[in-house]
Design an enzyme around this catalytic site. Structure first.
Site, PDB file in Angstrom:
ATOM      1  N   ARG A   9      34.305  34.797  34.259  1.00 26.78           N
ATOM      2  CA  ARG A   9      35.372  34.547  33.278  1.00 26.78           C
ATOM      3  C   ARG A   9      34.859  34.178  31.880  1.00 26.78           C
ATOM      4  NH1 ARG A   9      38.946  30.849  33.664  1.00 26.78           N
ATOM      5  NH2 ARG A   9      40.807  32.059  33.143  1.00 26.78           N
TER       6      ARG A   9
ATOM      7  N   TYR B 120      36.086  36.752  28.775  1.00 24.92           N
ATOM      8  CA  TYR B 120      37.024  36.370  27.718  1.00 24.92           C
ATOM      9  C   TYR B 120      36.889  34.914  27.302  1.00 24.92           C
ATOM     10  CZ  TYR B 120      39.484  36.237  32.241  1.00 24.92           C
ATOM     11  OH  TYR B 120      39.812  36.087  33.571  1.00 24.92           O
TER      12      TYR B 120
ATOM     13  N   CYS C   4      18.973  38.254  31.851  1.00 23.85           N
ATOM     14  CA  CYS C   4      18.645  38.595  30.462  1.00 23.85           C
ATOM     15  C   CYS C   4      19.775  39.415  29.847  1.00 23.85           C
ATOM     16  CB  CYS C   4      17.323  39.360  30.406  1.00 23.85           C
ATOM     17  SG  CYS C   4      16.713  39.616  28.727  1.00 23.85           S
TER      18      CYS C   4
ATOM     19  N   PRO D  75      51.483  33.298  43.908  1.00 22.49           N
ATOM     20  CA  PRO D  75      50.680  32.234  43.289  1.00 22.49           C
ATOM     21  C   PRO D  75      49.211  32.257  43.681  1.00 22.49           C
ATOM     22  CG  PRO D  75      51.794  31.373  45.198  1.00 22.49           C
ATOM     23  CD  PRO D  75      52.175  32.830  45.118  1.00 22.49           C
TER      24      PRO D  75
END
Length: 219
Positions: A119, A123, A149, A81
């Site tokens: 992250r 995606y 940039c 986990p």
């Protein structure tokens, strides 16, 4: 035996896939092979959208579903986990450098960048973003971006945020699993890191300087 059924699993029902593992365990046992341990992998889902997240309750749901699927497996059961634990352990805090308007778009430029939380760029992941101190005023849609940039240097697009101004501090929830990754060239210095909360909060890593970034260079 080690298996992995997916990532960001937020429904206990998906752990029914472990029933197939149970069938394989019985098949191997009939062939004279008794498994001593099953590693069910990771993938325990968390809620990046803020609000109340009952971690203990969610763990009880997951483990109950796995136990039911394995129907009393007598060996050792392992889980991984990592993200479920680490992602809840911190927040990314950044300061607004500039509010820039370009036509119908409003950009909130911060002193954090894609290297601090990759992250969203990778995606389009969602992270709750709120001002550290409550702000008055009607929320409006803004793009929250970094100073690098690059097109991918953003934390949120068209996110409704209370009015902010340069110097405002904001907080991004659950970034710890993928925060503070280093990359070359245009990436700015890493931020300070703190530990604890309230009166027990303390600084555990100072902010990097440009000198720190250039120190390994030979020429």
């Amino acid at each position: 035996m080690s298996v992995h059924i997916g990532s960001q699993i937020r429904s206990a029902a998906r752990w029914r896939a472990m029933e197939r593992v149970h069938k394989l365990v019985l098949q191997l046992r009939s062939d004279g092979i008794t498994l001593k341990a099953i590693d069910a992998g990771g993938g325990l889902g968390i809620d990046y959208h803020g609000g109340i997240f009952d971690a203990a309750g969610r763990v009880a749901e997951y483990t109950g579903a796995i136990d039911a699927a394995l129907r009393g497996f007598a060996g050792r059961l392992l889980l991984e986990p990592g993200r479920f634990i680490v992602a809840q352990a911190g927040a990314l805090v950044a300061k607004v450098l500039q509010v820039k308007r370009n036509g119908k778009k409003t950009f909130v430029i911060t002193d954090a960048a894609m290297n601090d939380l990759i992250r969203p760029a990778l995606y389009q992941a969602f992270h709750e973003i709120v001002p550290v101190r409550p702000r008055r005023g009607r929320p409006r849609a803004v793009d929250i971006v970094g100073p690098v940039c690059e097109t991918g240097d953003f934390f949120a697009r068209d996110r409704n945020l209370s009015p902010v101004e340069p110097g405002t501090w904001w907080r991004c929830s659950m970034p710890a699993r993928t925060a503070w990754r280093k990359a070359p060239t245009t990436i700015p210095p890493s931020p300070r890191r703190g530990s604890g909360g309230g009166a027990k909060a303390r600084l555990i890593r100072r902010r990097e300087t440009i000198g720190d970034l250039l120190a390994p260079e030979m020429v």
